[in-house]
Enzyme design. Structure first.
Site, short mmCIF file in Angstrom:
data_model
loop_
_atom_site.label_atom_id
_atom_site.label_comp_id
_atom_site.label_asym_id
_atom_site.label_seq_id
_atom_site.Cartn_x
_atom_site.Cartn_y
_atom_site.Cartn_z
CG ASP A 1 19.59 -13.19 -25.67
OD1 ASP A 1 20.64 -13.03 -24.97
OD2 ASP A 1 19.62 -13.86 -26.58
CG HIS B 1 15.40 -15.93 -23.18
ND1 HIS B 1 16.07 -17.12 -23.47
CD2 HIS B 1 15.46 -15.24 -24.26
CE1 HIS B 1 16.29 -17.42 -24.62
NE2 HIS B 1 16.07 -15.97 -25.17
#
Ligand code: NI
Length: 371
Positions: free
Chosen positions: A179, A321
């Site tokens: 993300d 991430h």
């Protein structure tokens, strides 16, 4: 008068003698020199120019490095001079000064930057960039690899296919997701890792970051990765007015479509927060996760690796991430290890297609175990 000639003759004799002496001692004095590969030899001083051109140096510690210019010149620079060269546009890494082009058969040609455009114009279609000369092919085991166009038939015979195949649902598989990117520093390295291992991951990108890094998204799609939406600016969608909500989703979808050639099939709402209104307007599946690595919190590659390996099981969707170096470091270790444990590393879309027969707009997915 005669005396003057005697003096002159004597003076000339001394000058000549001195020259011979100096020349003799210069020619005869030996020095030790070192080759670029560390060999050592003794030569006469006057022979040094010949050796210097081949990269030999007089001191063992006087290391030199090859520097390249974008127009194809190269030279040897003392290590302490490298920075000086870099300031005027030279580089010590040939790939920064050049591009590689390929034939359909996989031959590689290195072109210096300044000559590349002109060469490609005159070469017609014989030489192309890597992605034009090759295509991604998908193996039955869930791994993918780039195959040069001339070798496609051979790979078809080996059971590879040209498009993502709906994987046999009985193969254990995991979708790793990233993300908040793309990151110009970390994402390209992650793509190198995916390419190396034939793993495909999913990126839930922010439109605000993606709009200036579209080439990263293009490359991700080229190597079979999925690009999903994480909205434009990471707002809490549950609190947004309908107009703002639609804008957050639509603008990001446009950027992804432009970069990858297809609209996103999955959307991950920031903070995993959604309402019925969000689901109705997503225009994609809502993809949450079943393994939360907490990589953003620990910022520790060892801990992140442990959190994944301790819990990873078939059908998991793993949350990471790609804006943190530590998370990409963790991915570099986890990807081959999960493959060793028999998991196919696939995109969210591939996982859900294989297990549920397709992603439905507005449906929520956390995990896709074999049922
Ligand atoms: Ni996020």
């Amino acid at each position: 008068m005669k005396k003057i000639y005697i003096y002159l003759a004597a003076a000339a004799f001394f000058v000549i003698a001195a020259c011979v002496f100096i020349l003799h001692s210069y020619c005869d004095s030996k020095i030790t020199i070192y080759s670029p590969t560390g060999e050592e030899t003794q030569i006469r001083k006057w022979e040094f120019t010949k050796y210097k051109n081949k990269g030999w140096t007089v001191s063992e510690n006087n290391a030199q490095t090859t520097m390249y210019s974008t127009d194809g010149r190269l030279c040897l620079a003392d290590v302490d001079e490298v920075e000086k060269y870099k300031k005027v546009g030279w580089t010590d890494n040939i790939s920064d000064a050049s591009v590689s082009v390929y034939s359909d058969g996989g031959k590689e040609l290195i072109l210096f930057n300044d000559c590349a455009a002109q060469f490609l114009e005159s070469a017609g279609s014989k030489w192309k960039n890597f992605y034009a000369a090759s295509t991604l092919m998908y193996g039955k085991d869930g791994k993918s690899q780039s195959v040069f166009l001339n070798n496609v038939d051979e790979y078809l015979q080996k059971g590879f296919s040209k498009t993502p195949q709906t994987l046999d649902p009985s193969i254990p598989m995991i979708a790793i997701t990233f993300d908040d990117g793309p990151s110009a520093q970390q994402t390209p390295r992650l793509l190198d890792i995916c390419e190396q291992y034939g793993a495909r991951v999913t990126f839930f990108v922010l439109g605000s970051r993606a709009e200036n890094n579209k080439e990263i998204l293009t490359r991700a799609a080229h190597i079979g990765c999925e690009v999903g939406s994480h909205t434009y600016s990471h707002k809490l969608l549950t609190k947004l007015a309908p107009d703002a909500l639609i804008n957050e989703i639509a603008s990001t979808s446009d950027i992804i479509t432009e970069a990858t050639g297809k609209p996103p099939r999955s959307m991950r709402p920031p903070y995993g927060a959604y309402t019925d209104t969000v689901a109705q307007n997503a225009g994609a599946g809502i993809v949450l996760w079943s393994v939360d690595t907490l990589d953003w919190k620990t910022m520790d590659a060892d801990q992140t690796v442990e959190n994944i390996l301790n819990s990873a099981e078939d059908g998991d969707i793993v949350l990471l991430h790609d804006i943190y170096k530590t998370s990409v470091d963790a991915a570099e270790r986890v990807i081959p290890e999960l493959q060793n444990r028999g998991f196919a590393l696939v995109t969210v879309e591939e996982l859900i297609n294989s297990r549920f027969g397709g992603i439905e707009n507005g449906s929520v997915y956390r995990k896709a175990e074999n049922r």
